[in-house]
Design a protein around this motif. Sequence first.
Motif, PDB file in Angstrom:
ATOM      1  N   TYR A  74     -31.239 -36.191 -85.279  1.00 53.20           N
ATOM      2  CA  TYR A  74     -30.378 -36.257 -84.076  1.00 53.20           C
ATOM      3  C   TYR A  74     -31.118 -37.360 -83.221  1.00 53.20           C
ATOM      4  N   VAL A  75     -30.400 -37.996 -82.628  1.00 57.76           N
ATOM      5  CA  VAL A  75     -30.743 -39.091 -81.726  1.00 57.76           C
ATOM      6  C   VAL A  75     -30.630 -38.986 -80.255  1.00 57.76           C
ATOM      7  N   THR A  76     -31.868 -39.407 -79.779  1.00 54.72           N
ATOM      8  CA  THR A  76     -32.147 -39.300 -78.355  1.00 54.72           C
ATOM      9  C   THR A  76     -32.135 -40.600 -77.484  1.00 54.72           C
ATOM     10  N   TYR A  77     -31.515 -40.731 -76.491  1.00 55.88           N
ATOM     11  CA  TYR A  77     -31.375 -42.053 -75.919  1.00 55.88           C
ATOM     12  C   TYR A  77     -31.691 -42.073 -74.292  1.00 55.88           C
ATOM     13  N   ASP A  78     -32.581 -42.937 -73.934  1.00 56.17           N
ATOM     14  CA  ASP A  78     -33.177 -42.909 -72.586  1.00 56.17           C
ATOM     15  C   ASP A  78     -32.812 -43.955 -71.727  1.00 56.17           C
ATOM     16  N   ARG A  79     -31.531 -44.774 -72.136  1.00 49.02           N
ATOM     17  CA  ARG A  79     -30.766 -45.798 -71.744  1.00 49.02           C
ATOM     18  C   ARG A  79     -31.714 -47.155 -71.838  1.00 49.02           C
ATOM     19  N   ALA A  80     -32.876 -46.968 -72.592  1.00 50.20           N
ATOM     20  CA  ALA A  80     -33.849 -48.235 -73.174  1.00 50.20           C
ATOM     21  C   ALA A  80     -33.684 -48.298 -74.341  1.00 50.20           C
ATOM     22  N   TYR A  81     -34.024 -47.328 -75.145  1.00 49.81           N
ATOM     23  CA  TYR A  81     -34.114 -47.348 -76.624  1.00 49.81           C
ATOM     24  C   TYR A  81     -33.402 -45.888 -77.297  1.00 49.81           C
ATOM     25  N   LYS A  82     -33.296 -46.048 -78.630  1.00 47.75           N
ATOM     26  CA  LYS A  82     -32.739 -44.778 -79.153  1.00 47.75           C
ATOM     27  C   LYS A  82     -33.773 -44.531 -80.094  1.00 47.75           C
ATOM     28  N   TYR A  83     -33.888 -43.213 -80.155  1.00 44.41           N
ATOM     29  CA  TYR A  83     -35.066 -42.552 -80.885  1.00 44.41           C
ATOM     30  C   TYR A  83     -34.594 -41.221 -81.577  1.00 44.41           C
ATOM     31  N   LEU A  84     -35.279 -41.216 -83.017  1.00 42.61           N
ATOM     32  CA  LEU A  84     -34.941 -40.430 -84.020  1.00 42.61           C
ATOM     33  C   LEU A  84     -35.675 -39.221 -84.266  1.00 42.61           C
TER      34      LEU A  84
END
Length: 659
Positions: A74-84
């Motif tokens: 699942y991918v998380t996005y904080d409007r700066a980077y994408k995290y897995l």
Amino acid sequence: MKKLLLLSAIVMLAGSQGIEDLLFEEIPVVFAASKFEQPLIEAPASVIIITAQEIERYGYTTLDQALEGVTGLYVTYDRAYKYLGVRGYYTPGDYNSRVLQLVDGMSYNEAVYGAASIGTLFGVDMSDVQRIEIVKGPGSALYGTNALFAVINIVTKSGETINGARASGQYGSYESKQGFFGFGSKQGDIDFLLSGSYTDAPGQDLYFEEYDGYEDEMGTIHDGTAVNCDALNVRNVHAKIAYKTLTLQGTYNRREKNDPTAVYWTIFNDSDTKNVDEHGFVELKFAPNIDETKDVMARAYYSRYDYYGYWAYYYPEEDYFYKELSRDYAKSEFYGSELQFNYRIMDMDRLTVGGEFQHHMTLQQLWDEGLEGDDYYYLYLDDERIFDIWSLYAQNVFEIARMSFVLGVRYDNYHTFGGTTNPRVGWVYNPFENTAIKVLYGTAFRAPSPYEMYYHDGYYSMLANEDLEPERLTTAEFVLEQGFGRHLKGSVSLYRTDVKDLIYQVLTEDDLLQFQNVGEAEAMGVEVNLNANYKGILARAGVNYQESQNVTDDTELVNSPKYSGNIGVSIPVLAEKVFFTVESRYVGERLDVWLEPVDPYLSTNVILFAKDLIPHVELTAKVLNVLDEEYYDPCSSEHEQSSIMQDGRTFHVKLTLKI
């Protein structure tokens, strides 16, 4: 012998279909599981393959879009980077350092933060990707650091596969634009590929409830909307040339992304706060076959990563405030070499031995530079580190009576904390042609990054910690893979993962942030996958259920959904030239960093792909989050927000010309 019989049967069944296509369809191969290519069903790991055909028909234009469709990710996005996240593990503030990313078998993680580049930071256009190998579980027995939860290997296409020139243009919501040009060919013994792409996306105006009614130092009262603060600009170059068994390749990526969230409590609604990343590598690889039983691989490589962070603040000066930029700069530069030898003994035993050496130089700086009022320059941090890493590894795969036994081990030596040894053992049993039973055990480690060990901001809010120890992981897994005829395949995985010496950013007694080895975590889960390929119809479905907790304080892990799942169906609707695809993903309830629940969500994409309706022309039209689901992702404690709203419904149209 069994492989020879299977190959003969495939040749007899080839019929009107190309033999090469049928081989690829019937015997998918994976490299990353063992550092040599082997049939997927024999690989000592739980492996998912995303093919070039799926990339095309699902309309994937970035790596994170492809990974979101994989069960357990699942991918998380904080409007700066994408995290897995992988099987319940992703801690906000971790820069993807617990997943190892490879490009054609070579590590792509940069070395300041240890980050894998899963979004627009990845320097290879998806149209240049032949397949993506996702090998879940520990991989340090072959690859060393970062390979805790998964190894993701992106296998790029050859020039012969591309065989011509390609140009494409894409337009989407919020005036996003992308252009691409590439060329590939094989002339005699020389195979070459060159491509480049450019992305420009002004972004959207974003509303943040936390800043509605907020009054900043200048007396401005905000309505919670960040205007023109979400822009993205990306440039990629990828090149590869091969002569027989000698290959030279490299990539370059430059990405500039504004941050609209006022991270680190910067000025809200100010477009000067942004991140700039530059990442590139070059590799020379020589991989000849000595004879039918022996082959060797030698590679030399150089990698560089530069990071520029710009943070806008108001500072007091007597009876007024002035604006100033605080600037971060980080550089990782390393070169290395690897030598690997494979020896096949009587078709029953395969021995792999190798060694690797890396020389690293990292630099981290932080300073203030005045923009208004009196100009000045103040340096808070200027830290440079030079260190070496050397490694030795060995693996033996012994096959007998439809069974294979795998034993591997790797030793890595760091001057910062010494040596670490990580083994793997596995038993793979193929009682029938389409059945695999796998029992797997392995350990892994993650070396603390230079950022975690040495970064501080002048000791105003962050402390360095040179005494960090590596994280250590142990995983046991049982996998059952079953094919049902030629067109349907399924798998079930049961796993348990334990992590010790988990590195986490904590608040010290002096109210300063510091990375520390703070505890232990564990997760247990089950994963189920189904894949179908019948008369041009591609279908897949999967679900992952896991229970994870922080053993130290018996609490649930942050950003760790118990349930996640995905489903996708791609159907030919017009003579193998037009395809209609629907893809959905579900992520269950998670906790944010303040241990408050974040609602589950279901997001659905619709894609229409057409090729050769007009000769040499392809068209992709897609609507992402077509039901306009409102959902949020947890973010790190550097934000005022505890979770950040994700994009609603967006559209994208891409036109490709192939010559």
